[in-house]
Design a protein around this motif. Structure first.
Motif, PDB file in Angstrom:
ATOM      1  N   THR A  60      12.471  33.502   9.954  1.00  0.00           N
ATOM      2  CA  THR A  60      12.732  32.571  11.039  1.00  0.00           C
ATOM      3  C   THR A  60      14.095  32.867  11.645  1.00  0.00           C
ATOM      4  O   THR A  60      14.999  33.357  10.957  1.00  0.00           O
ATOM      5  N   SER A  61      14.239  32.582  12.935  1.00  0.00           N
ATOM      6  CA  SER A  61      15.522  32.749  13.608  1.00  0.00           C
ATOM      7  C   SER A  61      16.182  31.402  13.902  1.00  0.00           C
ATOM      8  O   SER A  61      17.407  31.293  13.908  1.00  0.00           O
ATOM      9  N   PHE A  62      15.348  30.387  14.129  1.00  0.00           N
ATOM     10  CA  PHE A  62      15.842  29.070  14.509  1.00  0.00           C
ATOM     11  C   PHE A  62      14.753  28.089  14.110  1.00  0.00           C
ATOM     12  O   PHE A  62      13.575  28.320  14.405  1.00  0.00           O
ATOM     13  N   TYR A  63      15.095  27.021  13.401  1.00  0.00           N
ATOM     14  CA  TYR A  63      14.034  26.205  12.819  1.00  0.00           C
ATOM     15  C   TYR A  63      14.465  24.756  12.638  1.00  0.00           C
ATOM     16  O   TYR A  63      15.655  24.425  12.613  1.00  0.00           O
ATOM     17  N   LEU A  64      13.458  23.887  12.522  1.00  0.00           N
ATOM     18  CA  LEU A  64      13.659  22.492  12.157  1.00  0.00           C
ATOM     19  C   LEU A  64      13.135  22.286  10.745  1.00  0.00           C
ATOM     20  O   LEU A  64      12.071  22.791  10.377  1.00  0.00           O
ATOM     21  N   LEU A  65      13.889  21.534   9.954  1.00  0.00           N
ATOM     22  CA  LEU A  65      13.497  21.256   8.580  1.00  0.00           C
ATOM     23  C   LEU A  65      13.998  19.871   8.200  1.00  0.00           C
ATOM     24  O   LEU A  65      14.942  19.345   8.801  1.00  0.00           O
ATOM     25  N   GLY A  66      13.376  19.269   7.203  1.00  0.00           N
ATOM     26  CA  GLY A  66      13.840  18.010   6.641  1.00  0.00           C
ATOM     27  C   GLY A  66      14.133  18.191   5.168  1.00  0.00           C
ATOM     28  O   GLY A  66      13.471  18.983   4.490  1.00  0.00           O
ATOM     29  N   TRP A  67      15.127  17.453   4.650  1.00  0.00           N
ATOM     30  CA  TRP A  67      15.498  17.638   3.247  1.00  0.00           C
ATOM     31  C   TRP A  67      15.881  16.309   2.616  1.00  0.00           C
ATOM     32  O   TRP A  67      16.724  15.584   3.115  1.00  0.00           O
ATOM     33  N   THR A  68      15.229  16.011   1.492  1.00  0.00           N
ATOM     34  CA  THR A  68      15.589  14.885   0.648  1.00  0.00           C
ATOM     35  C   THR A  68      16.115  15.447  -0.661  1.00  0.00           C
ATOM     36  O   THR A  68      15.377  16.131  -1.372  1.00  0.00           O
ATOM     37  N   PRO A  69      17.367  15.212  -1.013  1.00  0.00           N
ATOM     38  CA  PRO A  69      17.880  15.756  -2.270  1.00  0.00           C
ATOM     39  C   PRO A  69      17.168  15.135  -3.463  1.00  0.00           C
ATOM     40  O   PRO A  69      17.221  13.926  -3.667  1.00  0.00           O
ATOM     41  N   ALA A  70      16.490  15.968  -4.241  1.00  0.00           N
ATOM     42  CA  ALA A  70      15.693  15.457  -5.358  1.00  0.00           C
ATOM     43  C   ALA A  70      16.547  14.693  -6.354  1.00  0.00           C
ATOM     44  O   ALA A  70      16.093  13.708  -6.943  1.00  0.00           O
ATOM     45  N   SER A  71      17.785  15.119  -6.534  1.00  0.00           N
ATOM     46  CA  SER A  71      18.680  14.459  -7.484  1.00  0.00           C
ATOM     47  C   SER A  71      19.356  13.236  -6.885  1.00  0.00           C
ATOM     48  O   SER A  71      20.087  12.530  -7.567  1.00  0.00           O
ATOM     49  N   MET A  72      19.123  12.991  -5.579  1.00  0.00           N
ATOM     50  CA  MET A  72      19.781  11.915  -4.840  1.00  0.00           C
ATOM     51  C   MET A  72      21.297  12.076  -4.888  1.00  0.00           C
ATOM     52  O   MET A  72      22.044  11.087  -4.924  1.00  0.00           O
ATOM     53  N   ASP A  73      21.746  13.306  -4.852  1.00  0.00           N
ATOM     54  CA  ASP A  73      23.163  13.604  -5.003  1.00  0.00           C
ATOM     55  C   ASP A  73      23.562  14.698  -4.019  1.00  0.00           C
ATOM     56  O   ASP A  73      22.768  15.594  -3.718  1.00  0.00           O
ATOM     57  N   SER A  74      24.802  14.637  -3.540  1.00  0.00           N
ATOM     58  CA  SER A  74      25.283  15.614  -2.555  1.00  0.00           C
ATOM     59  C   SER A  74      25.268  17.036  -3.090  1.00  0.00           C
ATOM     60  O   SER A  74      25.129  17.988  -2.316  1.00  0.00           O
ATOM     61  N   HIS A  75      25.439  17.208  -4.394  1.00  0.00           N
ATOM     62  CA  HIS A  75      25.457  18.560  -4.950  1.00  0.00           C
ATOM     63  C   HIS A  75      24.191  19.313  -4.596  1.00  0.00           C
ATOM     64  O   HIS A  75      24.213  20.516  -4.330  1.00  0.00           O
ATOM     65  N   ASN A  76      23.065  18.603  -4.574  1.00  0.00           N
ATOM     66  CA  ASN A  76      21.797  19.235  -4.253  1.00  0.00           C
ATOM     67  C   ASN A  76      21.828  19.876  -2.874  1.00  0.00           C
ATOM     68  O   ASN A  76      21.359  20.997  -2.665  1.00  0.00           O
ATOM     69  N   VAL A  77      22.399  19.173  -1.894  1.00  0.00           N
ATOM     70  CA  VAL A  77      22.494  19.700  -0.537  1.00  0.00           C
ATOM     71  C   VAL A  77      23.458  20.884  -0.492  1.00  0.00           C
ATOM     72  O   VAL A  77      23.176  21.918   0.115  1.00  0.00           O
ATOM     73  N   LEU A  78      24.613  20.738  -1.145  1.00  0.00           N
ATOM     74  CA  LEU A  78      25.632  21.798  -1.134  1.00  0.00           C
ATOM     75  C   LEU A  78      25.135  23.055  -1.840  1.00  0.00           C
ATOM     76  O   LEU A  78      25.527  24.164  -1.478  1.00  0.00           O
ATOM     77  N   TYR A  79      24.272  22.890  -2.806  1.00  0.00           N
ATOM     78  CA  TYR A  79      23.779  24.025  -3.587  1.00  0.00           C
ATOM     79  C   TYR A  79      22.497  24.613  -2.994  1.00  0.00           C
ATOM     80  O   TYR A  79      22.401  25.821  -2.766  1.00  0.00           O
ATOM     81  N   ASP A  80      21.516  23.780  -2.734  1.00  0.00           N
ATOM     82  CA  ASP A  80      20.205  24.272  -2.278  1.00  0.00           C
ATOM     83  C   ASP A  80      20.198  24.668  -0.807  1.00  0.00           C
ATOM     84  O   ASP A  80      19.604  25.687  -0.430  1.00  0.00           O
ATOM     85  N   ILE A  81      20.826  23.844   0.045  1.00  0.00           N
ATOM     86  CA  ILE A  81      20.756  24.043   1.484  1.00  0.00           C
ATOM     87  C   ILE A  81      21.950  24.835   2.014  1.00  0.00           C
ATOM     88  O   ILE A  81      21.804  25.744   2.835  1.00  0.00           O
ATOM     89  N   MET A  82      23.152  24.508   1.529  1.00  0.00           N
ATOM     90  CA  MET A  82      24.361  25.118   2.067  1.00  0.00           C
ATOM     91  C   MET A  82      24.926  26.225   1.185  1.00  0.00           C
ATOM     92  O   MET A  82      25.910  26.871   1.544  1.00  0.00           O
ATOM     93  N   GLY A  83      24.311  26.451   0.035  1.00  0.00           N
ATOM     94  CA  GLY A  83      24.801  27.480  -0.872  1.00  0.00           C
ATOM     95  C   GLY A  83      24.495  28.887  -0.387  1.00  0.00           C
ATOM     96  O   GLY A  83      23.462  29.135   0.243  1.00  0.00           O
ATOM     97  N   CYS A  84      25.388  29.837  -0.682  1.00  0.00           N
ATOM     98  CA  CYS A  84      25.195  31.236  -0.280  1.00  0.00           C
ATOM     99  C   CYS A  84      24.006  31.845  -1.017  1.00  0.00           C
ATOM    100  O   CYS A  84      23.928  31.773  -2.244  1.00  0.00           O
ATOM    101  N   ARG A  85      23.106  32.471  -0.279  1.00  0.00           N
ATOM    102  CA  ARG A  85      21.945  33.115  -0.892  1.00  0.00           C
ATOM    103  C   ARG A  85      22.317  34.417  -1.573  1.00  0.00           C
ATOM    104  O   ARG A  85      21.511  34.974  -2.312  1.00  0.00           O
ATOM    105  N   THR A  86      23.501  34.919  -1.344  1.00  0.00           N
ATOM    106  CA  THR A  86      23.885  36.251  -1.808  1.00  0.00           C
ATOM    107  C   THR A  86      24.748  36.218  -3.058  1.00  0.00           C
ATOM    108  O   THR A  86      25.401  37.205  -3.386  1.00  0.00           O
ATOM    109  N   ASP A  87      24.768  35.094  -3.769  1.00  0.00           N
ATOM    110  CA  ASP A  87      25.590  34.981  -4.974  1.00  0.00           C
ATOM    111  C   ASP A  87      25.039  35.912  -6.057  1.00  0.00           C
ATOM    112  O   ASP A  87      23.932  35.684  -6.559  1.00  0.00           O
ATOM    113  N   PRO A  88      25.772  36.966  -6.436  1.00  0.00           N
ATOM    114  CA  PRO A  88      25.246  37.914  -7.433  1.00  0.00           C
ATOM    115  C   PRO A  88      25.105  37.306  -8.814  1.00  0.00           C
ATOM    116  O   PRO A  88      24.344  37.815  -9.647  1.00  0.00           O
TER     117      PRO A  88
END
Length: 532
Positions: free
Chosen positions: A418-446
């Protein structure tokens, strides 16, 4: 009593269970705009799909009617030391085919949920090592303390090791799979319902599990789920009595349903954040007329898109007032310092100047991926975005598809398509860490292949990752909140995402069905009675 035993849809603020009057057992007929593509509980981390799976599968933990973590297949647990948890499993539990539930199934499920093809990689942290103590005791060893470990397990269901091995279903079924696996067409959970029949895209029939370990709070004979993609047809089915419950009711039909006499619309807040994402990884976008470079790598372009989109207009014109515009990638109910953030108003003129500065005075062309049967008015939201971006010279080619095709495309292995997309996200843990890790976390972490699992556009800021790692292990709530605030401030400065709003739920319910709602009106808890 675990709420998730009788869900028809579940998010933090839309957990629903059904109970019928003892006088007359009933068939509950439910329709949703989206289909249930796969019965494999690790295929798609999508709330409605998880809710259907929760009829038949169970996790070690669940959430109670106050949304607190409660025992399920694990009767109890304790933290033996900061990096070692011990779980005592429920005895005399059987899977639907009669196989006994033991520690072997937990260890197998922990491996399977983190295997290639699973869409739930981050629910069970990669450093968690599951060790069998005996048939009904499991230790979980961690590299570092994790205070929210069991909150992360919300939505992770336990599967039968023997059944998976016998049916060539050891590997998870990917969302992009074109050939169904045995696990995607059949279920074998421990939950309060079994699936009598499943016709993908047509109908799924649930029957009570007579051998369930728990105490049922219903006398249902069956639940019949029918996907009805057409909003008009779905509303007509409710008003005619063909179905008892529909979700969602289109915002433009709420008044008509309430005036019809046979049904009412129940609305309530939800913590899912609807947002826009952009491919910030590829040197050339997959779907654009710009060749040899990627406009979204320029923060000025991302800022221009942000400033061009008027979330208040979307709220008033598209959502008919049933949305809460958001400055953050998380709902205010889930982060106490969200009040410190104010979303700036739309500014198309400033957006045009940014596009000129970035070298795109005439804009450019890009394809936008959007589901059309997943969120409330999702296709209409995307169409509104198309018009708003046109004002700054950007031609958006909208590709709106049913969620099965949408997720199959954007979640393709080997780089999200995808180049540009709409998505919805509910943090399963009900915690900000989930968003920072799953959605905003770098995919390239070795060091961590699961970070950024749901980061379709590849946004990456190492400062956010470093803060997320500290947030995970920080026990001091005030200090933790300040780190979360700093991480979100970095994301805002990067314009890594464009949060739009938290949508409101809109359920259409027959007047033969009575709803009991939590006193604070934040959760739709259960249907109490249904009269014929």
């Amino acid at each position: 009593m675990p709420v998730r035993q009788f869900l028809l849809a579940a998010t933090t603020f839309s957990i629903v269970a059904f109970a019928m009057t003892p006088a007359s057992s009933q068939t509950l007929r439910y329709a949703n705009q989206g289909e249930l593509k796969s019965l494999d509980p690790y295929t798609l981390k999508e709330t409605t799909t998880i809710a259907h799976h929760a009829h038949v599968y169970e996790g070690l933990v669940t959430r109670d009617k106050e949304l607190k973590i409660a025992p399920a297949l694990a009767e109890s647990w304790e933290i033996l030391e900061p990096t070692r948890w011990r779980f005592h499993l429920r005895k005399n539990v059987k899977f639907h085919n009669g196989d006994p539930f033991t520690a072997d199934d937990v260890i197998f499920s922990a491996d399977r949920v983190r295997a290639k093809g699973s869409n739930f990689l981050t629910n069970v942290p990669s450093d968690a090592k599951f060790v069998k103590v005996d048939d009904y005791t499991v230790d979980v060893k961690l590299d570092s303390p994790n205070p929210i470990l069991i909150s992360q397990w919300d939505g992770w269901f336990i599967m039968d090791k023997k059944w998976c091995e016998e049916n060539n279903s050891v590997a998870p079924t990917p969302a992009s799979a074109t050939t169904p696996s045995h696990a995607s067409l059949h279920e074998n959970g421990t939950g309060p319902f079994i699936i009598e029949s499943h016709q993908p895209g047509v109908k799924t029939v649930f029957k009570p599990n007579p051998n369930w370990w728990g105490k049922p709070e219903h006398n249902l004979k069956e639940i019949v789920f029918t996907p009805i993609a057409s909003a008009a047809t779905r509303v007509a089915a409710l008003l005619s009595g063909e179905v008892d419950v529909i979700e969602p009711v289109p915002t433009q039909d709420i008044q008509r349903v309430n005036a019809g006499g046979n049904a009412v619309v129940l609305t309530g807040p939800e913590v899912r954040t609807i947002f826009l994402g952009m491919d910030q990884v590829r040197d050339e976008l997959l779907y654009s007329n710009i060749k040899g470079k990627n406009p979204f790598k320029d923060v000025r372009v991302r800022e221009a898109f942000f400033k061009a989109i008027d979330v208040e207009l979307i709220k008033n014109r598209v959502m008919r007032g049933l949305s809460t515009p958001s400055a953050l990638m998380i709902a205010p109910q889930l982060f106490v310092l969200s009040k410190d953030f104010v979303r700036p108003k739309a500014d198309p003129d400033a957006a045009k100047k940014l596009m000129i500065e970035a070298g795109y005075p005439d804009g450019f062309e890009v394809t936008m991926d959007c589901p059309n049967d997943r969120y409330v008015n999702d296709a209409d939201i995307c169409q509104a975005v198309v018009g708003m971006l046109a004002r700054i010279g950007v031609k958006v080619n909208l590709l709106a598809q049913p969620k099965a095709q949408y997720f199959g495309k954007v979640l393709k292995p080997g780089g999200y398509q995808t180049s540009f997309y709409l998505l919805g996200w509910t943090p399963a843990s009900m915690d900000s860490h989930n968003v920072l890790y799953d959605i905003m976390g770098c995919r390239t972490d070795p060091k961590d292949s699961t970070r950024g699992e749901a980061n379709l556009g590849g946004y990456c800021d190492k400062q956010v990752d470093a803060l997320a790692d500290k947030i995970l292990v920080e026990p001091d709530i005030a200090r933790r909140d300040q780190m979360i605030k700093k991480a979100f401030e970095i994301g805002i400065k990067d314009y890594g995402y464009i949060p739009l709003h938290q949508q409101a739920l809109a359920w259409g319910v027959s007047k033969k069905v009575k709803l009991t709602q939590r006193a604070d009106n934040q959760v739709l808890l259960y249907w109490a009675t249904k009269q014929e």
